[in-house]
Design a protein around this motif. Structure first.
Motif, PDB file in Angstrom:
ATOM      1  N   CYS A 306      24.714  38.876  28.835  1.00 11.16           N
ATOM      2  CA  CYS A 306      25.577  38.033  28.006  1.00 11.16           C
ATOM      3  C   CYS A 306      26.399  37.142  28.940  1.00 11.16           C
ATOM      4  CB  CYS A 306      26.488  38.897  27.154  1.00 11.16           C
ATOM      5  SG  CYS A 306      27.768  37.954  26.254  1.00 11.16           S
ATOM      6  N   PRO A 307      26.514  35.838  28.640  1.00 15.38           N
ATOM      7  CA  PRO A 307      27.227  34.934  29.549  1.00 15.38           C
ATOM      8  C   PRO A 307      28.746  34.949  29.417  1.00 15.38           C
ATOM      9  CG  PRO A 307      26.347  33.687  27.709  1.00 15.38           C
ATOM     10  CD  PRO A 307      25.850  35.097  27.550  1.00 15.38           C
ATOM     11  N   SER A 308      29.282  35.659  28.419  1.00 18.76           N
ATOM     12  CA  SER A 308      30.737  35.666  28.217  1.00 18.76           C
ATOM     13  C   SER A 308      31.282  37.058  28.485  1.00 18.76           C
ATOM     14  CB  SER A 308      31.091  35.231  26.786  1.00 18.76           C
ATOM     15  OG  SER A 308      32.493  35.159  26.622  1.00 18.76           O
ATOM     16  N   THR A 309      31.750  37.274  29.697  1.00 16.00           N
ATOM     17  CA  THR A 309      32.158  38.598  30.151  1.00 16.00           C
ATOM     18  C   THR A 309      33.674  38.744  30.187  1.00 16.00           C
ATOM     19  OG1 THR A 309      32.239  37.924  32.467  1.00 16.00           O
ATOM     20  CG2 THR A 309      30.104  38.667  31.604  1.00 16.00           C
ATOM     21  N   GLY A 310      34.121  39.962  30.438  1.00 13.32           N
ATOM     22  CA  GLY A 310      35.542  40.174  30.642  1.00 13.32           C
ATOM     23  C   GLY A 310      36.065  39.382  31.827  1.00 13.32           C
ATOM     24  N   ASP A 311      35.273  39.269  32.879  1.00 10.19           N
ATOM     25  CA  ASP A 311      35.700  38.511  34.061  1.00 10.19           C
ATOM     26  C   ASP A 311      35.864  37.024  33.739  1.00 10.19           C
ATOM     27  OD1 ASP A 311      35.799  40.721  35.741  1.00 10.19           O
ATOM     28  OD2 ASP A 311      33.717  40.496  36.389  1.00 10.19           O
ATOM     29  N   SER A 312      34.903  36.441  33.037  1.00 12.53           N
ATOM     30  CA  SER A 312      35.024  35.019  32.710  1.00 12.53           C
ATOM     31  C   SER A 312      36.152  34.794  31.712  1.00 12.53           C
ATOM     32  CB  SER A 312      33.701  34.465  32.166  1.00 12.53           C
ATOM     33  OG  SER A 312      33.325  35.086  30.952  1.00 12.53           O
ATOM     34  N   GLY A 313      36.325  35.721  30.772  1.00 14.48           N
ATOM     35  CA  GLY A 313      37.432  35.605  29.833  1.00 14.48           C
ATOM     36  C   GLY A 313      38.777  35.701  30.510  1.00 14.48           C
ATOM     37  N   ALA A 314      38.874  36.554  31.518  1.00  7.12           N
ATOM     38  CA  ALA A 314      40.131  36.685  32.257  1.00  7.12           C
ATOM     39  C   ALA A 314      40.446  35.416  33.045  1.00  7.12           C
ATOM     40  CB  ALA A 314      40.070  37.893  33.186  1.00  7.12           C
ATOM     41  N   ARG A 315      39.420  34.746  33.545  1.00  7.29           N
ATOM     42  CA  ARG A 315      39.664  33.477  34.244  1.00  7.29           C
ATOM     43  C   ARG A 315      40.310  32.459  33.306  1.00  7.29           C
ATOM     44  NH1 ARG A 315      34.378  34.383  36.514  1.00  7.29           N
ATOM     45  NH2 ARG A 315      33.444  32.735  35.225  1.00  7.29           N
ATOM     46  N   THR A 316      39.818  32.392  32.080  1.00  4.87           N
ATOM     47  CA  THR A 316      40.424  31.484  31.104  1.00  4.87           C
ATOM     48  C   THR A 316      41.838  31.921  30.768  1.00  4.87           C
ATOM     49  OG1 THR A 316      38.321  30.762  30.155  1.00  4.87           O
ATOM     50  CG2 THR A 316      40.242  30.655  28.714  1.00  4.87           C
ATOM     51  N   GLY A 317      42.075  33.227  30.703  1.00  2.00           N
ATOM     52  CA  GLY A 317      43.428  33.726  30.487  1.00  2.00           C
ATOM     53  C   GLY A 317      44.380  33.282  31.576  1.00  2.00           C
ATOM     54  N   TRP A 318      43.897  33.262  32.823  1.00  2.00           N
ATOM     55  CA  TRP A 318      44.729  32.802  33.947  1.00  2.00           C
ATOM     56  C   TRP A 318      45.077  31.322  33.807  1.00  2.00           C
ATOM     57  CZ3 TRP A 318      43.442  29.172  37.809  1.00  2.00           C
ATOM     58  CH2 TRP A 318      44.400  29.049  38.822  1.00  2.00           C
ATOM     59  N   VAL A 319      44.097  30.500  33.440  1.00  2.00           N
ATOM     60  CA  VAL A 319      44.332  29.062  33.281  1.00  2.00           C
ATOM     61  C   VAL A 319      45.398  28.813  32.212  1.00  2.00           C
ATOM     62  CG1 VAL A 319      43.306  26.869  32.558  1.00  2.00           C
ATOM     63  CG2 VAL A 319      42.040  28.396  34.091  1.00  2.00           C
ATOM     64  N   LEU A 320      45.288  29.472  31.077  1.00  2.00           N
ATOM     65  CA  LEU A 320      46.266  29.286  30.002  1.00  2.00           C
ATOM     66  C   LEU A 320      47.653  29.722  30.440  1.00  2.00           C
ATOM     67  CD1 LEU A 320      44.121  30.534  26.979  1.00  2.00           C
ATOM     68  CD2 LEU A 320      44.647  28.166  27.577  1.00  2.00           C
ATOM     69  N   ASP A 321      47.729  30.851  31.131  1.00  2.00           N
ATOM     70  CA  ASP A 321      49.025  31.330  31.633  1.00  2.00           C
ATOM     71  C   ASP A 321      49.657  30.314  32.589  1.00  2.00           C
ATOM     72  OD1 ASP A 321      49.012  33.670  30.218  1.00  2.00           O
ATOM     73  OD2 ASP A 321      49.068  34.983  31.961  1.00  2.00           O
ATOM     74  N   GLU A 322      48.854  29.767  33.495  1.00  2.00           N
ATOM     75  CA  GLU A 322      49.378  28.816  34.472  1.00  2.00           C
ATOM     76  C   GLU A 322      49.906  27.557  33.787  1.00  2.00           C
ATOM     77  OE1 GLU A 322      49.570  28.931  38.146  1.00  2.00           O
ATOM     78  OE2 GLU A 322      49.670  30.963  37.325  1.00  2.00           O
ATOM     79  N   ILE A 323      49.213  27.089  32.778  1.00  4.26           N
ATOM     80  CA  ILE A 323      49.639  25.872  32.083  1.00  4.26           C
ATOM     81  C   ILE A 323      50.932  26.100  31.317  1.00  4.26           C
ATOM     82  CG2 ILE A 323      49.027  24.292  30.189  1.00  4.26           C
ATOM     83  CD1 ILE A 323      46.107  24.554  31.111  1.00  4.26           C
ATOM     84  N   LEU A 324      51.097  27.274  30.743  1.00 10.19           N
ATOM     85  CA  LEU A 324      52.239  27.545  29.862  1.00 10.19           C
ATOM     86  C   LEU A 324      53.394  28.270  30.554  1.00 10.19           C
ATOM     87  CD1 LEU A 324      50.317  28.691  26.643  1.00 10.19           C
ATOM     88  CD2 LEU A 324      51.439  26.487  27.026  1.00 10.19           C
ATOM     89  N   LYS A 325      53.269  28.614  31.834  1.00 11.32           N
ATOM     90  CA  LYS A 325      54.260  29.503  32.447  1.00 11.32           C
ATOM     91  C   LYS A 325      55.667  28.917  32.451  1.00 11.32           C
ATOM     92  CE  LYS A 325      53.189  28.186  37.267  1.00 11.32           C
ATOM     93  NZ  LYS A 325      52.674  28.706  38.572  1.00 11.32           N
ATOM     94  N   ASP A 326      55.842  27.639  32.726  1.00 12.19           N
ATOM     95  CA  ASP A 326      57.174  27.056  32.739  1.00 12.19           C
ATOM     96  C   ASP A 326      57.772  27.006  31.346  1.00 12.19           C
ATOM     97  OD1 ASP A 326      57.122  26.752  35.467  1.00 12.19           O
ATOM     98  OD2 ASP A 326      56.469  24.655  35.401  1.00 12.19           O
ATOM     99  N   PHE A 327      56.947  26.661  30.350  1.00 14.96           N
ATOM    100  CA  PHE A 327      57.413  26.624  28.965  1.00 14.96           C
ATOM    101  C   PHE A 327      57.873  28.011  28.519  1.00 14.96           C
ATOM    102  CE2 PHE A 327      56.496  27.117  24.398  1.00 14.96           C
ATOM    103  CZ  PHE A 327      57.326  26.134  23.871  1.00 14.96           C
ATOM    104  N   ARG A 328      57.108  29.027  28.887  1.00 13.89           N
ATOM    105  CA  ARG A 328      57.464  30.387  28.482  1.00 13.89           C
ATOM    106  C   ARG A 328      58.741  30.861  29.166  1.00 13.89           C
ATOM    107  NH1 ARG A 328      51.330  32.909  28.898  1.00 13.89           N
ATOM    108  NH2 ARG A 328      50.682  32.470  26.742  1.00 13.89           N
ATOM    109  N   ARG A 329      58.968  30.432  30.409  1.00 13.98           N
ATOM    110  CA  ARG A 329      60.193  30.819  31.100  1.00 13.98           C
ATOM    111  C   ARG A 329      61.419  30.178  30.446  1.00 13.98           C
ATOM    112  NH1 ARG A 329      57.393  30.827  36.410  1.00 13.98           N
ATOM    113  NH2 ARG A 329      57.828  28.606  36.610  1.00 13.98           N
ATOM    114  N   ASP A 330      61.248  28.952  29.976  1.00 17.71           N
ATOM    115  CA  ASP A 330      62.355  28.261  29.310  1.00 17.71           C
ATOM    116  C   ASP A 330      62.677  28.926  27.983  1.00 17.71           C
ATOM    117  OD1 ASP A 330      62.339  26.533  31.423  1.00 17.71           O
ATOM    118  OD2 ASP A 330      61.238  24.960  30.371  1.00 17.71           O
TER     119      ASP A 330
END
Length: 330
Positions: A306-330
């Motif tokens: 299957c091409p959609s693994t926990g590892d690939s899903g976690a990479r997307t989770g990291w990208v979303l966290d990085e984009i939103l981290k300043d907003f979430r801190r505020d």
């Protein structure tokens, strides 16, 4: 390799399971939906009756501990994905969890680790990786017709929900960060970044700015971001969920041409090379999860991955966290 029937249990059988995913588990080859669960037992029973599922429950443990279930599909709100995944792993069940994979990258990593310790596979519901139109898009890129890929540029605008829609279940939980992890951006745009990961490889560097401009809910409604893939491709995007109109497109810019496509709608891709413009229509199947579910069933039977693994899903989770981290801190 074998052709044994993979027996599925489903935790959560709401809107997403009605057409997009639920039928996939009994329509895929060598796959059977044995039981479904929803906290509202009457709704679980109704789903089971209409879909020809033999058993329903109002307690997740009945699915997790069942001896006649091999794999569990978790189709609940994001706030419960981590807990259910860990419980399924502890019970020795293979896991297919909806997106967003977890409330944070840290949760994603914990889910991956728990499944690795238990020796069970983990897949994530980024089903576009197996849809025909994205396989076709990948083939076009690999053919070299647009040359070397230089960049991908995203634009997505969406009119805000009406006051009535804001109170309805479909919208309300998606704008409640305590349940969804964020707003519409966090809940939905993972599909975009995951398909970029599929096409261009992992993102190595990302910066984002998010804000709440309209004040209709507390989570983000406007996001901009720029990023660099490890492959060298650059990307940028802007996503507004309180705009004047609905539109969504992504331009892949190459050295010889470009492709415009939609992540969320099965509209024709537009390939431009020099003065030649070609529309390439590729329809989605009736149940969009089914091609990915088939890859899971096949993998469990020793045929492919299957091409959609926990590892690939976690990479997307990291990208979303990085984009939103300043907003979430505020």
């Amino acid at each position: 390799m074998s052709d044994r029937t993979i027996r599925w249990g489903m935790i959560g059988c709401g809107d997403v399971a009605e057409v997009k995913s639920g039928p996939a588990f009994y329509k895929a080859e060598n796959s059977e939906l044995v039981a479904v669960m929803r906290r509202n037992g009457a709704l679980a029973e109704d789903f089971a009756r209409r879909h020809g599922v033999g058993r329903w429950h109002d307690n997740a443990e009945a699915i997790i501990q069942a001896s006649d279930i091999d794999a569990v599909y978790i189709a609940t709100t994001t706030d419960s994905h981590h807990d259910y995944t860990l419980r399924c792993a502890a019970a020795g069940k293979a896991v297919y969890v909806e997106k967003p994979m977890g409330m944070s990258h840290a949760q994603c990593l914990a889910m991956v680790a728990a499944c690795e310790r238990a020796g069970v596979p983990l897949w994530v519901g980024f089903y576009r990786r197996a849809l025909p139109r994205f396989l076709q898009l990948r083939d076009i890129l690999q053919s070299g017709v647009i040359g070397e890929v230089r960049a991908v540029v995203s634009r997505q605008n969406q009119k805000p929900p009406t006051p009535e829609q804001l109170q309805g279940h479909f919208v309300a939980w998606r704008t409640d960060a305590a349940r969804s992890g964020g707003g519409f951006f966090f809940e939905a745009i993972g599909h975009t970044f995951d398909i970029f990961d599929f096409l261009f490889g992992p993102i190595a560097q990302v910066q984002g700015i998010a804000s709440n401009q309209a004040g209709l809910w507390k989570s983000e409604d406007m996001v901009t971001a720029s990023y660099r893939f490890a492959s060298g491709v650059l990307g940028s995007g802007a996503w507004c969920f309180a705009a004047d109109r609905d539109e969504e497109y992504h331009d892949i810019i190459g050295s010889l041409g470009r492709i415009r496509f939609s992540v969320y709608k099965p509209v024709p891709m537009v390939l431009t090379v020099g003065d030649k413009v070609e529309e390439i229509p590729v329809a989605d199947p009736p149940h969009v999860h089914q091609p990915l579910v088939q890859t899971i069933v096949d993998e469990l039977n020793g045929q492919g991955r299957c091409p959609s693994t926990g590892d690939s899903g976690a990479r997307t989770g990291w990208v979303l966290d990085e984009i939103l981290k300043d907003f979430r801190r505020d």
